[in-house]
Design a protein around this motif. Structure first.
Motif, mmCIF file in Angstrom:
data_model
loop_
_atom_site.group_PDB
_atom_site.id
_atom_site.type_symbol
_atom_site.label_atom_id
_atom_site.label_comp_id
_atom_site.label_asym_id
_atom_site.label_seq_id
_atom_site.Cartn_x
_atom_site.Cartn_y
_atom_site.Cartn_z
ATOM 1 N N GLU A 1 -9.999 -4.188 -6.748
ATOM 2 C CA GLU A 1 -10.599 -5.420 -7.256
ATOM 3 C C GLU A 1 -10.775 -5.395 -8.768
ATOM 4 O O GLU A 1 -11.355 -6.303 -9.346
ATOM 5 N N GLY A 2 -10.283 -4.356 -9.417
ATOM 6 C CA GLY A 2 -10.394 -4.232 -10.864
ATOM 7 C C GLY A 2 -9.348 -5.068 -11.585
ATOM 8 O O GLY A 2 -8.666 -5.902 -10.992
ATOM 9 N N PRO A 3 -9.185 -4.822 -12.900
ATOM 10 C CA PRO A 3 -8.281 -5.636 -13.700
ATOM 11 C C PRO A 3 -6.804 -5.453 -13.353
ATOM 12 O O PRO A 3 -6.010 -6.338 -13.586
ATOM 13 N N VAL A 4 -6.423 -4.295 -12.794
ATOM 14 C CA VAL A 4 -5.030 -4.078 -12.390
ATOM 15 C C VAL A 4 -4.978 -4.214 -10.877
ATOM 16 O O VAL A 4 -5.207 -3.270 -10.143
ATOM 17 N N THR A 5 -4.720 -5.428 -10.408
ATOM 18 C CA THR A 5 -4.714 -5.680 -8.975
ATOM 19 C C THR A 5 -3.340 -6.159 -8.551
ATOM 20 O O THR A 5 -2.415 -6.217 -9.330
ATOM 21 N N GLY A 6 -3.246 -6.502 -7.305
ATOM 22 C CA GLY A 6 -2.013 -7.078 -6.802
ATOM 23 C C GLY A 6 -1.119 -6.058 -6.138
ATOM 24 O O GLY A 6 -1.499 -4.922 -5.854
ATOM 25 N N GLN A 7 0.105 -6.489 -5.885
ATOM 26 C CA GLN A 7 1.057 -5.695 -5.130
ATOM 27 C C GLN A 7 1.390 -4.386 -5.843
ATOM 28 O O GLN A 7 1.533 -3.347 -5.201
ATOM 29 N N MET A 8 1.499 -4.414 -7.161
ATOM 30 C CA MET A 8 1.836 -3.192 -7.900
ATOM 31 C C MET A 8 0.746 -2.141 -7.730
ATOM 32 O O MET A 8 1.020 -0.971 -7.484
ATOM 33 N N ARG A 9 -0.511 -2.531 -7.830
ATOM 34 C CA ARG A 9 -1.615 -1.581 -7.669
ATOM 35 C C ARG A 9 -1.623 -1.006 -6.254
ATOM 36 O O ARG A 9 -1.816 0.186 -6.052
ATOM 37 N N LEU A 10 -1.425 -1.869 -5.258
ATOM 38 C CA LEU A 10 -1.405 -1.405 -3.875
ATOM 39 C C LEU A 10 -0.232 -0.449 -3.659
ATOM 40 O O LEU A 10 -0.367 0.567 -2.981
ATOM 41 N N ALA A 11 0.906 -0.747 -4.258
ATOM 42 C CA ALA A 11 2.066 0.144 -4.150
ATOM 43 C C ALA A 11 1.743 1.510 -4.734
ATOM 44 O O ALA A 11 2.054 2.546 -4.132
ATOM 45 N N LEU A 12 1.095 1.543 -5.884
ATOM 46 C CA LEU A 12 0.708 2.812 -6.499
ATOM 47 C C LEU A 12 -0.286 3.567 -5.609
ATOM 48 O O LEU A 12 -0.189 4.789 -5.457
ATOM 49 N N ASP A 13 -1.230 2.846 -5.019
ATOM 50 C CA ASP A 13 -2.203 3.477 -4.137
ATOM 51 C C ASP A 13 -1.535 4.059 -2.891
ATOM 52 O O ASP A 13 -1.872 5.161 -2.450
ATOM 53 N N LEU A 14 -0.585 3.316 -2.310
ATOM 54 C CA LEU A 14 0.129 3.814 -1.130
ATOM 55 C C LEU A 14 0.892 5.095 -1.463
ATOM 56 O O LEU A 14 0.863 6.060 -0.700
ATOM 57 N N GLU A 15 1.549 5.108 -2.612
ATOM 58 C CA GLU A 15 2.272 6.308 -3.023
ATOM 59 C C GLU A 15 1.307 7.460 -3.307
ATOM 60 O O GLU A 15 1.592 8.612 -2.978
ATOM 61 N N ALA A 16 0.150 7.156 -3.876
ATOM 62 C CA ALA A 16 -0.835 8.201 -4.197
ATOM 63 C C ALA A 16 -1.346 8.913 -2.947
ATOM 64 O O ALA A 16 -1.700 10.092 -3.007
ATOM 65 N N VAL A 17 -1.387 8.199 -1.818
ATOM 66 C CA VAL A 17 -1.862 8.823 -0.583
ATOM 67 C C VAL A 17 -0.706 9.349 0.275
ATOM 68 O O VAL A 17 -0.913 9.745 1.416
ATOM 69 N N GLY A 18 0.505 9.368 -0.293
ATOM 70 C CA GLY A 18 1.620 10.036 0.361
ATOM 71 C C GLY A 18 2.636 9.188 1.090
ATOM 72 O O GLY A 18 3.529 9.724 1.749
ATOM 73 N N TRP A 19 2.564 7.879 0.968
ATOM 74 C CA TRP A 19 3.528 7.012 1.653
ATOM 75 C C TRP A 19 4.689 6.674 0.732
ATOM 76 O O TRP A 19 4.485 6.424 -0.454
ATOM 77 N N ARG A 20 5.886 6.613 1.300
ATOM 78 C CA ARG A 20 7.054 6.139 0.556
ATOM 79 C C ARG A 20 7.140 4.635 0.691
ATOM 80 O O ARG A 20 6.670 4.052 1.671
ATOM 81 N N LEU A 21 7.742 3.998 -0.314
ATOM 82 C CA LEU A 21 7.938 2.553 -0.284
ATOM 83 C C LEU A 21 9.429 2.265 -0.181
ATOM 84 O O LEU A 21 10.240 2.925 -0.819
ATOM 85 N N CYS A 22 9.765 1.272 0.603
ATOM 86 C CA CYS A 22 11.153 0.853 0.744
ATOM 87 C C CYS A 22 11.521 -0.017 -0.450
ATOM 88 O O CYS A 22 10.685 -0.742 -0.995
ATOM 89 N N THR A 23 12.767 0.046 -0.851
ATOM 90 C CA THR A 23 13.256 -0.855 -1.897
ATOM 91 C C THR A 23 13.025 -2.294 -1.427
ATOM 92 O O THR A 23 13.306 -2.617 -0.271
ATOM 93 N N PRO A 24 12.510 -3.171 -2.292
ATOM 94 C CA PRO A 24 12.260 -4.563 -1.869
ATOM 95 C C PRO A 24 13.528 -5.218 -1.298
ATOM 96 O O PRO A 24 14.628 -5.010 -1.797
ATOM 97 N N LEU A 25 13.334 -5.986 -0.230
ATOM 98 C CA LEU A 25 14.444 -6.673 0.422
ATOM 99 C C LEU A 25 14.828 -7.925 -0.348
ATOM 100 O O LEU A 25 13.968 -8.638 -0.864
#
Length: 193
Positions: A144-168
């Motif tokens: 909920e801070g100043p850097v929000t949105g999909q990019m922040r969530l993507a960084l958080d997912l990677e930080a906890v060990g999840w890989r992200l698929c290339t956007p479709l």
């Protein structure tokens, strides 16, 4: 199960198209939730008429991220369920969810998104288990801070060990995704003689 969540603030003119695009998926979600964030227009009525469930935010001061956190904190999901986060401006092509499910066959991939330029906004299918990992690690689902949105969530997912698929790419479907604003503009233009 797939639960789609659409955070919406005064989105009566857009939310119907987003909900309709979900009903038209070749593999539609089992639940479609519109999280109305203090809407003062007909967002709630339009969402209900389009066939979505509606939740209302309570004392939300954090806009989209706060609305998503309230919605994600409210829904009851199983570990293997999936959540589709979708902006009200987005109309997904009919095959998006089916293609995203194929990408998620890799059990190490936590999320797959539509390319933002192609979708006209944010659309991401995320494992509930991955969202729970973010919640356990950071005490919230969406920052909920100043850097929000999909990019922040993507960084958080990677930080906890999840890989992200290339956007479709959305254009892989026969019906292209057209942002609602372009549709509205096209309807307003007089027909060429």
């Amino acid at each position: 199960m797939i639960a789609a969540i659409i955070p919406a603030h005064d989105a009566a003119g857009r939310v119907e198209h987003a909900v309709t695009s979900l009903h038209r998926q070749t593999r539609p979600p089992e639940r479609i939730l519109v999280m109305s964030d203090g809407s003062t227009d007909a967002t709630v009525d339009v969402a209900l008429q389009a066939g979505a469930e509606v939740l209302l935010t309570v004392d939300n001061r954090h806009h989209r991220a706060g609305a998503l956190n309230q919605a994600l904190g409210t829904v009851r999901m199983e570990a293997d369920d999936l959540v589709l986060l979708l902006d009200p401006d987005v109309q997904l092509p009919p095959g998006f969810l089916a293609r995203a499910l194929t990408a998620l066959e890799d059990r190490n991939v936590g999320a797959v998104s539509a390319r933002a330029a192609a979708a006209g906004g944010v659309a991401a299918l995320i494992r509930w288990r991955a969202l729970e990992d973010v919640h356990r690690s950071f005490g919230r689902y969406c920052d909920e801070g100043p850097v929000t949105g999909q990019m922040r969530l993507a960084l958080d997912l990677e930080a906890v060990g999840w890989r992200l698929c290339t956007p479709l790419e959305a254009e892989q479907d026969a019906a292209p995704v057209i942002p609602v604003e372009l549709l509205r503009d096209a309807r307003a233009q007089p027909a060429a003689a």
